[in-house]
Motif scaffolding. Structure first.
Motif, short mmCIF file in Angstrom:
data_model
loop_
_atom_site.label_atom_id
_atom_site.label_comp_id
_atom_site.label_asym_id
_atom_site.label_seq_id
_atom_site.Cartn_x
_atom_site.Cartn_y
_atom_site.Cartn_z
N UNK A 1 35.75 37.73 38.64
CA UNK A 1 34.63 38.61 38.31
C UNK A 1 33.74 38.72 39.55
N UNK A 2 34.16 39.57 40.45
CA UNK A 2 33.49 39.64 41.76
C UNK A 2 32.02 40.05 41.65
N UNK B 1 26.15 24.40 40.98
CA UNK B 1 27.50 24.82 41.34
C UNK B 1 28.03 25.71 40.23
N UNK B 2 27.72 26.96 40.35
CA UNK B 2 28.09 27.90 39.28
C UNK B 2 29.58 28.22 39.38
N UNK B 3 30.21 28.29 38.23
CA UNK B 3 31.62 28.63 38.18
C UNK B 3 31.80 29.85 37.29
N UNK B 4 32.33 30.89 37.84
CA UNK B 4 32.50 32.14 37.11
C UNK B 4 33.94 32.24 36.62
N UNK B 5 34.14 32.45 35.34
CA UNK B 5 35.51 32.49 34.81
C UNK B 5 36.31 33.69 35.30
N UNK B 6 37.57 33.44 35.64
CA UNK B 6 38.50 34.52 35.99
C UNK B 6 39.37 34.80 34.76
N UNK B 7 40.04 35.94 34.79
CA UNK B 7 40.83 36.36 33.63
C UNK B 7 42.27 36.67 34.03
N UNK B 8 43.19 36.31 33.18
CA UNK B 8 44.58 36.69 33.41
C UNK B 8 44.79 38.09 32.85
N UNK B 9 45.12 39.01 33.74
CA UNK B 9 45.32 40.40 33.31
C UNK B 9 46.82 40.67 33.25
#
Lengths: 338, 338
Positions: free
Chosen positions: B296-297, B321-329
């Motif tokens: 999630x750029x 230390x924020x971590x932004x979730x990525x998604x499997x598309x």
DNA sequence: ATGAAAGCGCTAACAT
DNA sequence: ATGTTAGCGCTTTCAT
């Protein structure tokens, strides 16, 4: 991580037991400082972690240079724009210059605001992709004497350099290429007509048709397509025309993407020819690989940077309008026969 | 286009027959100027074409703000980096802040130079994509008190915020997805192992194999692939292994591109499964469409910007230390069965 | 409500 | 070779 005050030249001078001016000389590598003293100054600077303050320096210095230029493009996340930014950055680095970058979103008010922000920071010059049909703010800035180079689109006012591509000639070449393959019904899909590039590409399309002795079918022309979605709708409509176009000339990268989606969805991508203006990553990986007009983006950026720097250095020769040749890259989609 | 001197507050003051301080008040919208006087000042400013000099202002002002932050990424022309830059820019604009941008090329010396250039210009803060394995310069800068946020890769030193993606978890998810389809021989192709992201993605790969009860085949692991060409060679080699991998996990966008080229050249793209880390334009247009882990750029960039601004404002709470979730598309290439 | 004086960190223009 | 004085364009501080 505590917030101690940044050391100044005065601090260094005190520690090295010399005057501020001597520190200034040493820091800037100017003559007039004995080797011994110079070393003492350097040692003092090092031990204090001194770093020169370019803000103060540029305020006082006679040339007022900030060693910073402004770059104002439409959208820094667009591959064309970001490649251009990178090219400018690389050239600027050679001059020890940094880049203040902004996206105008093709919005006149944003362009105006960003221009003002840059001016307020006293950048040495600007490289600008002008908002379509709204160059008055640029002209005003230019008339104040700010060195400025327009890229991708030329100025509508005088006295300003520009760097553009062979939009018209390359578009004509693309259309002629299609015509030579036997296409008689070549559609045009273009971006906003307020953009000079769009107009030029359209003119090139017309020239191509004319040279090939083809009649313009106005029902095969769609302009003012902003973004892939608009391009999709337009493509769908074009494909419903009778007789159906056997080839598409898409005059901008996002338009190309939209058109491709529709061709693919209707399984026409192997049957309808397509040439796009602007190359894009993976164009060679699609099936068919996409024939495009490729701009020499690094050359565009480099040239633009070189022009601003020349003007910053005081070059007052007549304005230059550099034109960088684009190339037709034949990959397959543009070689489909009718 | 003549070069007349920029008007100063003094000029405005003289014309409006007030003191400089009054002009300052009016220009900055501070109280303490009568409506009549204020109007006179504004008129004078307008007629002279006066524009405030932020350089001088920030030099004198007590907070020393330059309303500028530095952005130091690996390569501003990389789609991931440029999208990130755009996200930071958008958030910065809300604060009236401009962005000084530079590419470190993953070169320690360039990172150091650019860092110094930014410091010299007294930016208010920095958003940095650290060069792999070389964070000492960053740490030094940080220890001087410069507000800094690392993106994409966390700091190897303390006291500094970061924003990253779920590299490990999402990689594991990708590998498990392949395993669930029945793949037993899943290859890993990764970028430079000096990069934290590469290590994390590799670890996620290992976890995925372990969770699926698959044995690690070291001959199916290729790391330190810098750029598509290296990835191509590695892919070619992997495909020569026996038994041949039935699925590839490519842990970076350029690596994905290289792998795809080879699969396509050997006409294996419909037979060998592929999941790539990082989405890219047109991934959905390829055949098969490419299954990717999408970061999630915009969220990454926005968060990073928000963190620097908080620190600039003086927030001294413990590092985030924020971590932004990525998604499997899931698009197709990752759904090919063995 | 307005202004005068001082000074931010540095360099120009002169000293010595 | 080194230092002194002034001042870049603005804001701070303290008057009035």
């Amino acid at each position: 991580m505590d917030e101690r005050r940044e050391p100044t030249m005065r601090d260094v001078a005190a520690l090295a037991r010399v005057s501020v001016k001597t520190v200034s000389r040493v820091v800037n590598g100017l003559p007039g400082a004995g080797p011994e003293v110079a070393e003492r100054v350097r040692a003092a600077a090092r031990s204090l972690g001194y770093r020169p303050n370019l803000t103060a320096s540029s305020l006082r210095r006679s040339d007022k240079r900030s060693a910073t230029i402004g770059v104002l493009f439409e959208d820094l996340s667009n591959p064309f724009d970001s490649a251009l930014l990178r090219a400018v950055e690389d050239r600027a680095r050679q001059n020890g210059v940094l880049v203040l970058a902004g996206s105008s979103e093709d919005e006149p008010h944003l362009q105006r605001e960003l221009l003002e922000s840059l001016a307020t920071r006293r950048v040495d010059g600007m490289v600008v992709m002008a908002v379509g049909g709204h160059q008055d703010a640029l002209q005003q800035e230019r008339e104040r004497g700010t060195p400025m180079v327009l890229v991708d689109r030329p100025p509508t006012f005088g006295g300003t350099d520009s760097v553009t591509t062979t939009n018209r000639d390359s578009s004509r070449e693309a259309v002629l290429h299609l015509a030579e393959l036997g296409h008689r019904h070549i559609a045009f899909l273009g971006d906003r007509q307020t953009l000079w590039t769009s107009q030029e590409r359209y003119t090139g399309y017309l020239e191509g048709l004319a040279h090939a002795g083809l009649k313009l079918r106005e029902d095969l022309v769609r302009t003012d397509l902003k973004g892939p979605d608009a391009a999709e709708r337009a493509t769908a409509e074009l494909l419903a025309r009778d007789p159906r176009p056997t080839a598409l000339f898409t005059a901008q990268n996002l338009v190309t993407v939209g058109a491709m989606r529709v061709l693919r969805a209707r399984d026409l991508h192997q049957r309808v020819a397509l040439i796009g203006f602007d190359d894009f990553p993976l164009a060679d990986m699609l099936q068919p690989a996409v024939t495009v007009v490729r701009q020499d983006v690094p050359a565009l950026g480099r040239k633009a940077a070189e022009l601003v720097f020349a003007r910053i250095e005081g070059d007052t020769s007549p304005p230059v309008h550099a034109v960088v040749p684009a190339t037709l890259v034949r990959r397959g989609s543009g070689e489909i026969r009718p």
